[in-house]
Design a protein around this motif. Structure first.
Motif, PDB file in Angstrom:
ATOM      1  N   ALA A   6       0.818  -1.214   0.000  1.00 39.80           N
ATOM      2  CA  ALA A   6       0.000   0.000   0.000  1.00 39.80           C
ATOM      3  C   ALA A   6       0.851   1.263   0.000  1.00 39.80           C
ATOM      4  O   ALA A   6       0.322   2.363   0.052  1.00 39.80           O
ATOM      5  N   GLY A   7       2.168   1.123  -0.056  1.00 34.48           N
ATOM      6  CA  GLY A   7       3.014   2.298  -0.141  1.00 34.48           C
ATOM      7  C   GLY A   7       4.092   2.387   0.916  1.00 34.48           C
ATOM      8  O   GLY A   7       4.819   3.365   0.974  1.00 34.48           O
ATOM      9  N   ARG A   8       4.192   1.417   1.770  1.00 36.47           N
ATOM     10  CA  ARG A   8       5.222   1.360   2.802  1.00 36.47           C
ATOM     11  C   ARG A   8       5.088   2.492   3.816  1.00 36.47           C
ATOM     12  O   ARG A   8       4.190   3.302   3.732  1.00 36.47           O
ATOM     13  N   ASP A   9       6.001   2.530   4.770  1.00 33.79           N
ATOM     14  CA  ASP A   9       6.035   3.546   5.827  1.00 33.79           C
ATOM     15  C   ASP A   9       4.689   3.658   6.543  1.00 33.79           C
ATOM     16  O   ASP A   9       4.162   4.743   6.749  1.00 33.79           O
ATOM     17  N   GLN A  10       4.121   2.520   6.901  1.00 39.04           N
ATOM     18  CA  GLN A  10       2.865   2.491   7.623  1.00 39.04           C
ATOM     19  C   GLN A  10       2.728   1.151   8.330  1.00 39.04           C
ATOM     20  O   GLN A  10       3.570   0.278   8.169  1.00 39.04           O
ATOM     21  N   TYR A  11       1.677   1.008   9.092  1.00 43.33           N
ATOM     22  CA  TYR A  11       1.460  -0.260   9.773  1.00 43.33           C
ATOM     23  C   TYR A  11       0.032  -0.720   9.593  1.00 43.33           C
ATOM     24  O   TYR A  11      -0.873   0.070   9.335  1.00 43.33           O
ATOM     25  N   ASP A  12      -0.153  -2.015   9.697  1.00 41.05           N
ATOM     26  CA  ASP A  12      -1.457  -2.662   9.649  1.00 41.05           C
ATOM     27  C   ASP A  12      -1.479  -3.587  10.860  1.00 41.05           C
ATOM     28  O   ASP A  12      -0.761  -4.586  10.894  1.00 41.05           O
ATOM     29  N   PHE A  13      -2.234  -3.214  11.866  1.00 43.66           N
ATOM     30  CA  PHE A  13      -2.224  -3.941  13.132  1.00 43.66           C
ATOM     31  C   PHE A  13      -3.653  -4.126  13.606  1.00 43.66           C
ATOM     32  O   PHE A  13      -4.399  -3.158  13.720  1.00 43.66           O
ATOM     33  N   GLY A  14      -4.046  -5.354  13.864  1.00 44.21           N
ATOM     34  CA  GLY A  14      -5.393  -5.615  14.354  1.00 44.21           C
ATOM     35  C   GLY A  14      -5.504  -7.028  14.874  1.00 44.21           C
ATOM     36  O   GLY A  14      -4.554  -7.799  14.801  1.00 44.21           O
ATOM     37  N   ASP A  15      -6.685  -7.374  15.375  1.00 39.65           N
ATOM     38  CA  ASP A  15      -6.854  -8.756  15.798  1.00 39.65           C
ATOM     39  C   ASP A  15      -7.246  -9.597  14.594  1.00 39.65           C
ATOM     40  O   ASP A  15      -7.514  -9.076  13.513  1.00 39.65           O
ATOM     41  N   GLU A  16      -7.285 -10.900  14.781  1.00 42.54           N
ATOM     42  CA  GLU A  16      -7.468 -11.808  13.652  1.00 42.54           C
ATOM     43  C   GLU A  16      -8.752 -11.546  12.876  1.00 42.54           C
ATOM     44  O   GLU A  16      -8.775 -11.588  11.660  1.00 42.54           O
ATOM     45  N   GLY A  17      -9.834 -11.271  13.566  1.00 43.70           N
ATOM     46  CA  GLY A  17     -11.112 -11.074  12.905  1.00 43.70           C
ATOM     47  C   GLY A  17     -11.339  -9.677  12.359  1.00 43.70           C
ATOM     48  O   GLY A  17     -12.303  -9.435  11.642  1.00 43.70           O
ATOM     49  N   GLN A  18     -10.465  -8.753  12.665  1.00 42.26           N
ATOM     50  CA  GLN A  18     -10.642  -7.367  12.263  1.00 42.26           C
ATOM     51  C   GLN A  18     -10.136  -7.147  10.847  1.00 42.26           C
ATOM     52  O   GLN A  18      -9.098  -7.660  10.454  1.00 42.26           O
ATOM     53  N   ALA A  19     -10.881  -6.391  10.074  1.00 45.50           N
ATOM     54  CA  ALA A  19     -10.441  -6.057   8.719  1.00 45.50           C
ATOM     55  C   ALA A  19      -9.170  -5.217   8.790  1.00 45.50           C
ATOM     56  O   ALA A  19      -8.953  -4.478   9.741  1.00 45.50           O
ATOM     57  N   SER A  20      -8.349  -5.340   7.777  1.00 39.87           N
ATOM     58  CA  SER A  20      -7.101  -4.569   7.734  1.00 39.87           C
ATOM     59  C   SER A  20      -7.395  -3.090   7.660  1.00 39.87           C
ATOM     60  O   SER A  20      -8.312  -2.658   6.983  1.00 39.87           O
ATOM     61  N   GLN A  21      -6.579  -2.342   8.360  1.00 39.47           N
ATOM     62  CA  GLN A  21      -6.673  -0.891   8.351  1.00 39.47           C
ATOM     63  C   GLN A  21      -5.256  -0.346   8.352  1.00 39.47           C
ATOM     64  O   GLN A  21      -4.520  -0.503   9.316  1.00 39.47           O
ATOM     65  N   LEU A  22      -4.875   0.253   7.243  1.00 46.97           N
ATOM     66  CA  LEU A  22      -3.525   0.790   7.137  1.00 46.97           C
ATOM     67  C   LEU A  22      -3.466   2.151   7.816  1.00 46.97           C
ATOM     68  O   LEU A  22      -4.330   2.999   7.616  1.00 46.97           O
ATOM     69  N   LEU A  23      -2.431   2.332   8.611  1.00 48.55           N
ATOM     70  CA  LEU A  23      -2.284   3.573   9.364  1.00 48.55           C
ATOM     71  C   LEU A  23      -0.876   4.072   9.278  1.00 48.55           C
ATOM     72  O   LEU A  23       0.082   3.297   9.289  1.00 48.55           O
ATOM     73  N   ARG A  24      -0.730   5.353   9.195  1.00 46.16           N
ATOM     74  CA  ARG A  24       0.595   5.952   9.234  1.00 46.16           C
ATOM     75  C   ARG A  24       0.910   6.302  10.670  1.00 46.16           C
ATOM     76  O   ARG A  24       0.076   6.819  11.396  1.00 46.16           O
ATOM     77  N   GLY A  25       2.143   5.970  11.072  1.00 48.87           N
ATOM     78  CA  GLY A  25       2.553   6.239  12.446  1.00 48.87           C
ATOM     79  C   GLY A  25       3.015   7.640  12.625  1.00 48.87           C
ATOM     80  O   GLY A  25       3.275   8.383  11.755  1.00 48.87           O
TER      81      GLY A  25
END
Length: 126
Positions: free
Chosen positions: A107-126
């Motif tokens: 998705a463009g690097r320099d970000q994180y995708d963190f969630g629990d197993e059932g949660q949809a991915s959500q890309l976030l910039r730190g």
């Protein structure tokens, strides 16, 4: 390694390892999984705290400047993470974190995708 040679790549790995160790302190365990991939285990961490740690690591790495061949270069990273349930095999949780890592990279690097197993991915910039 491709752009700055093995010495530059090794220095980035050292900087990253130190940053990760400082970011988790006594709260967790940091280990190199292979190549340029590291794992962090934070016992008793909830989703919000995990996302906060990921955001802080991204922000800290963005502030690092390395001098290679007389040029200042910045360092960024992508992070994939998930919550681990005690009833789940660690290998399964690692696979989920790895999938999230590749989503962040693609998705463009320099970000994180963190969630629990059932949660949809959500890309976030730190």
């Amino acid at each position: 390694n491709d752009t700055y040679g093995h010495a530059g790549g090794d220095e980035v790995l050292r900087i990253l390892a130190n940053t990760l160790k400082q970011s988790v302190g006594n709260q967790g365990i940091v280990g190199r999984l292979g190549g340029e991939e590291f794992g962090i285990f934070l016992p008793s961490t909830d989703l919000e705290k995990g996302q906060q740690v990921a955001a802080n690591i991204c922000q800290t790495m963005r502030q690092v400047q390395m001098i290679v061949e007389g040029r200042s270069i910045g360092i960024t990273l992508s992070i994939g993470g998930t919550l681990h349930a005690a009833t789940t095999a660690i290998g399964h949780s690692l696979k989920i974190a790895d999938r999230r890592l590749y989503k962040a990279k693609h998705a463009g690097r320099d970000q994180y995708d963190f969630g629990d197993e059932g949660q949809a991915s959500q890309l976030l910039r730190g």
